[in-house]
Write a protein that holds these residues in place. Structure first.
Motif, short mmCIF file in Angstrom:
data_model
loop_
_atom_site.label_atom_id
_atom_site.label_comp_id
_atom_site.label_asym_id
_atom_site.label_seq_id
_atom_site.Cartn_x
_atom_site.Cartn_y
_atom_site.Cartn_z
N UNK A 28 15.42 -35.67 -13.38
CA UNK A 28 15.24 -35.01 -14.68
C UNK A 28 15.43 -36.00 -15.82
N UNK A 29 16.44 -36.84 -15.73
CA UNK A 29 16.70 -37.83 -16.79
C UNK A 29 15.54 -38.81 -16.89
N UNK A 30 15.04 -39.27 -15.75
CA UNK A 30 13.90 -40.19 -15.75
C UNK A 30 12.66 -39.51 -16.34
N UNK A 31 12.48 -38.24 -16.00
CA UNK A 31 11.33 -37.51 -16.51
C UNK A 31 11.36 -37.35 -18.02
N UNK A 32 12.54 -37.14 -18.58
CA UNK A 32 12.68 -37.00 -20.03
C UNK A 32 12.55 -38.36 -20.72
N UNK A 33 13.02 -39.40 -20.08
CA UNK A 33 13.09 -40.72 -20.71
C UNK A 33 11.75 -41.45 -20.77
N UNK A 34 10.90 -41.25 -19.77
CA UNK A 34 9.64 -42.00 -19.69
C UNK A 34 8.53 -41.23 -20.40
N UNK A 35 7.91 -41.79 -21.44
CA UNK A 35 6.78 -41.11 -22.10
C UNK A 35 5.62 -40.89 -21.13
#
Length: 310
Positions: free
Chosen positions: A135-142
């Motif tokens: 989830x964090x990676x999904x939010x962080x990467x445009x």
């Protein structure tokens, strides 16, 4: 309910008018003309073109003329492609963009809720940490960065999926993943936190004491209330997905509205810019309205009328 709907409809019209007005004046505040790049034509021809598109009229005249076209749903011809009307471009490009947006939203909702529920049921376990890391990676990467990474890894290095166009289900996979990852991450985090809170409520303890199975407790009692925060943000997520398709469509050469909109921005094609803005604004406002209705249906405790004396 009828009174609430009427109030919301009036608010929707006012909101749409404000968006159209703001976009119109911001667009015309940029110096220059859409015909400045037509170096091969004489000044007389440019003046004739500006006269044909009413660009030589005072700004307030152009504004009222355009508001009339909005009310009649006739956005006129494109400046850069005079043989095509804006309505024709919308009728060709929107179904593709809508299909991509709907598929992305469904994938984001299903995968996000699934991740969130599993993470809540396995709180502080390996699955919980793994789900929240995703989830964090999904939010962080445009999404446009993720799109290029997916193309490089899954279409160039390993030729699993095709890169461009929109002619088969395989062409849908990479753009859908690029668009759905961010919303999926947001839904997963919201579902997890809400689910953990709901599982501590007294009625859940009562259901457990009655001997109900964990599956019935989760899906019949807990999940419905846990989804309320998710429903609240669905309108915003849908807006981000629909507007995000413009960039993704350009990257993957998808023949949707993103192609026309990006080109119109670069060439200052006023009718296409305004027509697309009005069309998508109306859709997003309607979606927010439907989310409000769905929120009230999911939670009967929500009252749509004001309390007496308030």
């Amino acid at each position: 309910m009828l009174r609430y709907i009427m109030k919301r409809l009036i608010a929707m019209v006012i909101t749409l008018w404000f968006i159209v007005t703001l976009t119109f004046f911001l667009m015309h505040s940029i110096p220059g003309s859409p015909f400045n790049e037509e170096r091969a034509t004489s000044e007389a021809v440019q003046r004739n073109l500006e006269s044909f598109y009413n660009l030589d009229k005072p700004l307030y005249v152009q504004y009222f003329s355009y508001m009339k076209s909005v009310v009649t749903l006739d956005f006129g011809p494109s400046i850069k492609k005079p043989s095509q009307s804006v309505n024709d471009m919308l009728s060709r490009g929107f179904p593709v963009s809508f299909e991509l947006g709907i598929v992305t939203l469904v994938v984001a909702i299903i995968s996000g809720i699934t991740l969130g529920v599993i993470a809540a049921l396995r709180h502080n376990g390996f699955i919980d940490y793994l789900a929240m890391t995703i989830a964090v990676l999904g939010i962080s990467i445009p999404n446009f960065v993720l799109a290029t990474m997916l193309i490089q890894q899954l279409a160039v290095n390993v030729t699993i999926f095709p890169v461009a166009t929109w002619s088969s289900p395989m062409h849908m996979v990479l753009p859908t993943l690029a668009l759905a990852t961010g919303p999926m991450a947001i839904i997963a985090r919201l579902t997890r936190s809400s689910m953990m809170e709901v599982l501590t409520q007294d009625y859940i303890r009562t259901a457990r004491a009655k001997g109900l199975s964990p599956v019935k407790i989760v899906f019949r009692h807990a999940l419905r209330n846990a989804l309320l925060p998710v429903v609240t943000v669905l309108g915003t997520l849908a807006a981000s997905i629909l507007t995000g398709t413009f960039v993704i469509e350009k990257i993957f050469a998808i023949p949707g509205m993103g192609k026309y909109f990006v080109e119109s921005i670069n060439t200052r094609d006023y009718p296409v810019i305004m027509g697309t803005t009005v069309f998508y604004s109306a859709i997003l406002i309607i979606m927010l309205f439907l989310v409000d209705i769905a929120y009230g249906i999911l939670d009967p405790r929500i009252k749509l009328h004001k309390k007496e004396g308030s």
